[in-house]
Design a protein around this motif. Structure first.
Motif, PDB file in Angstrom:
ATOM      1  N   ARG A 145       1.430  -1.365  -0.017  1.00  0.00           N
ATOM      2  CA  ARG A 145       0.078   0.201  -0.068  1.00  0.00           C
ATOM      3  C   ARG A 145       1.112   1.155  -0.001  1.00  0.00           C
ATOM      4  O   ARG A 145       1.671   1.338   1.207  1.00  0.00           O
ATOM      5  N   HIS A 146       0.010   2.140  -0.940  1.00  0.00           N
ATOM      6  CA  HIS A 146       1.311   3.938  -0.349  1.00  0.00           C
ATOM      7  C   HIS A 146       0.103   4.655  -0.191  1.00  0.00           C
ATOM      8  O   HIS A 146      -1.149   4.844  -0.791  1.00  0.00           O
ATOM      9  N   ASP A 147       0.662   5.665   0.392  1.00  0.00           N
ATOM     10  CA  ASP A 147      -0.382   6.481   1.332  1.00  0.00           C
ATOM     11  C   ASP A 147      -0.185   7.705   0.854  1.00  0.00           C
ATOM     12  O   ASP A 147       0.424   8.185   0.267  1.00  0.00           O
ATOM     13  N   PHE A 148      -1.639   7.803   0.347  1.00  0.00           N
ATOM     14  CA  PHE A 148      -2.342   9.159  -0.525  1.00  0.00           C
ATOM     15  C   PHE A 148      -3.442  10.676  -0.284  1.00  0.00           C
ATOM     16  O   PHE A 148      -4.756  10.066  -0.101  1.00  0.00           O
ATOM     17  N   GLY A 149      -2.462  10.668   0.994  1.00  0.00           N
ATOM     18  CA  GLY A 149      -3.263  11.960   1.053  1.00  0.00           C
ATOM     19  C   GLY A 149      -3.951  11.563   2.646  1.00  0.00           C
ATOM     20  O   GLY A 149      -3.045   9.924   3.084  1.00  0.00           O
ATOM     21  N   ASP A 150      -5.353  11.240   1.923  1.00  0.00           N
ATOM     22  CA  ASP A 150      -5.639  10.016   3.694  1.00  0.00           C
ATOM     23  C   ASP A 150      -6.343   9.184   3.357  1.00  0.00           C
ATOM     24  O   ASP A 150      -7.377   8.092   3.616  1.00  0.00           O
ATOM     25  N   ALA A 151      -5.886   8.199   2.116  1.00  0.00           N
ATOM     26  CA  ALA A 151      -6.633   7.503   1.000  1.00  0.00           C
ATOM     27  C   ALA A 151      -4.727   5.777   0.478  1.00  0.00           C
ATOM     28  O   ALA A 151      -3.650   6.656   0.880  1.00  0.00           O
ATOM     29  N   GLN A 152      -5.144   5.190   1.127  1.00  0.00           N
ATOM     30  CA  GLN A 152      -4.309   3.753   0.813  1.00  0.00           C
ATOM     31  C   GLN A 152      -4.088   3.166  -0.151  1.00  0.00           C
ATOM     32  O   GLN A 152      -5.416   2.807  -0.970  1.00  0.00           O
ATOM     33  N   VAL A 153      -2.938   2.797  -1.203  1.00  0.00           N
ATOM     34  CA  VAL A 153      -3.619   2.669  -2.648  1.00  0.00           C
ATOM     35  C   VAL A 153      -2.675   1.589  -3.138  1.00  0.00           C
ATOM     36  O   VAL A 153      -1.303   1.624  -2.150  1.00  0.00           O
ATOM     37  N   VAL A 154      -2.932   0.293  -3.618  1.00  0.00           N
ATOM     38  CA  VAL A 154      -2.076  -0.980  -3.924  1.00  0.00           C
ATOM     39  C   VAL A 154      -2.206  -0.114  -5.333  1.00  0.00           C
ATOM     40  O   VAL A 154      -2.480  -0.348  -6.077  1.00  0.00           O
ATOM     41  N   VAL A 155      -1.025   0.105  -5.812  1.00  0.00           N
ATOM     42  CA  VAL A 155      -0.459   0.226  -7.398  1.00  0.00           C
ATOM     43  C   VAL A 155       0.112  -0.849  -8.172  1.00  0.00           C
ATOM     44  O   VAL A 155       0.872  -2.033  -6.662  1.00  0.00           O
TER      45      VAL A 155
END
Length: 405
Positions: A224-234
């Motif tokens: 997971r990567h933190d973008f602001g208040d969201a976590q995204v699996v790229v």
């Protein structure tokens, strides 16, 4: 022996004397000697050094090709990068405010692609040498985060298991919130035995995910990567900003540039680097050509809390840019295109009435071309902020703010 006076530093970081003659690792005002082959000096010796010359902080600087400007002071490099942007804009008669360069700290690169090659005794891991295909080992690299450096051991084992003696693996090491995410290109064709060996290696070395030529071979946990208040699996090997400092800086600048916009289109959105920080105050429509990245972005928003709506669209903006009637639904547009810029999308923006544009670029030349077209259409370029995520390199990034006059 002939002496040469360095007049300026070119876009690739080499000093340039009259001719032009290119002299690596030199600075303006220096007198140098060397062996001239064609238009390039080798075996350069500094006769009269510049006051901006400093001792390189990395012992690999002269042999490794990863850095071009460690011999120059931080003030010189920051000013030079701003001047490169200034000259690119001046070629189009543009002279906006160019702010002082913001530079990421040493040992902060959260993503790096290393070369890994099998040898008779095992393997070697590093970066390609200066102007050569030779792999140079860099155990004391001052650019990368120590956790990336720890991944060199896994890259070594990957070369032993999955490369031919004549081939060189390109191993992309990326830090995620969960650990090291690794994507490999240039290895042996995958088969049953290699798949088993790679999966075992992933578990043994503690990698969170291992991909081989785009195929995920093993995943201990989704990275997971933190973008602001969201976590995204790229997706494996997907584009990310080079440093956490650079990402945070660009996010702050983009938010400044869009102002109080209620609806924002985030074009070339990637996995949501800007979409999610913007979504704290604005509704965002994210457009990206890579379908897998769009899927990750959408999932990240659905799993987040406290954000405004974020819609997403998989769309090739080079072949099918947003048209004026689509653009005019938004109060601001954010663009972060690849090095080629966004000529076709800019042409549509020039015909639209969007009040604000935030432009993030990694190429001052194509940015200046696009900026000229926007200003010709009635936009004002308020400011440009150089951002140096690639410390000691000739690579230049920037953020800029446009508004309708």
């Amino acid at each position: 022996m002939t002496e040469y006076t360095i007049l300026r530093v070119g876009h690739q970081g080499d000093g340039i004397a009259h001719g032009p003659i290119f002299a690596p690792m030199t600075l303006p005002g220096e007198t140098v000697t060397g062996t001239l082959t064609g238009d390039t000096l080798s075996d350069v010796k500094i006769v009269t050094p510049s006051d901006d010359r400093v001792s390189a902080v990395c012992r690999h600087f002269k042999s490794c090709g990863g850095c071009q400007l460690q011999h120059a002071s931080e003030d010189f490099v920051g000013t030079w990068k701003g001047d490169v942007i200034r000259r690119a804009l001046a070629a189009h008669d543009l002279a906006p405010e160019i702010r002082p360069t913001l530079t990421s700290p040493a040992q902060s690169r959260q993503r790096a692609t290393v070369a890994a090659r099998r040898t008779k005794k095992g393997a070697m891991v590093g970066f390609h040498g200066r102007a050569s295909g030779t792999v140079i080992e860099v155990p004391d690299c001052q650019l990368i985060d120590p956790r990336i450096k720890a991944g060199f051991a896994a890259a070594h084992d990957l070369a032993v298991v999955g490369s031919s003696r004549k081939g060189v693996l390109a191993v992309t090491l990326t830090l995620s919130s969960d650990g090291l995410d690794v994507s490999v290109h240039g290895g042996k064709p995958i088969d049953g035995q290699l798949r088993i060996e790679l999966a075992s290696l992933c578990d043994r070395t503690g990698l969170v995910r291992l991909a081989w030529d785009g195929e995920t071979i093993a995943m201990r946990t989704p990275p997971r990567h933190d973008f602001g208040d969201a976590q995204v699996v790229v997706p494996p090997g997907a584009f990310l900003q080079a440093t956490a400092h650079g990402a945070a800086t660009l996010q702050t600048l983009v938010i400044e540039a869009v102002g109080e916009a209620k609806r924002v289109a985030d074009l070339f959105a990637g996995s949501g680097t800007f979409s999610f920080p913007l979504a704290k105050k604005s509704e965002v429509h994210a457009v990206e050509g890579d379908k897998a990245m769009v899927e990750g972005l959408d999932h990240g928003w659905r799993m987040s809390k406290g954000l405004k709506p974020v819609t997403s669209e998989a769309r090739d903006l080079f072949r099918r840019p947003l048209l004026p009637d689509e653009l005019n639904r938004f109060d601001a547009v954010v663009l972060d295109p690849p090095r080629a810029g966004a000529a076709d999308q800019i042409a549509e923006l020039a015909s639209a009435t969007v009040p604000r544009i935030a432009y993030v670029s990694c190429n001052p030349v194509t940015f200046a071309r696009d900026a000229f077209q926007l200003t010709q259409a009635g936009y004002v370029l308020d400011w440009v902020q150089p951002v140096d995520q690639f410390r000691w390199s000739s690579h230049i990034e920037l953020a800029a703010a446009f508004r309708r006059a």
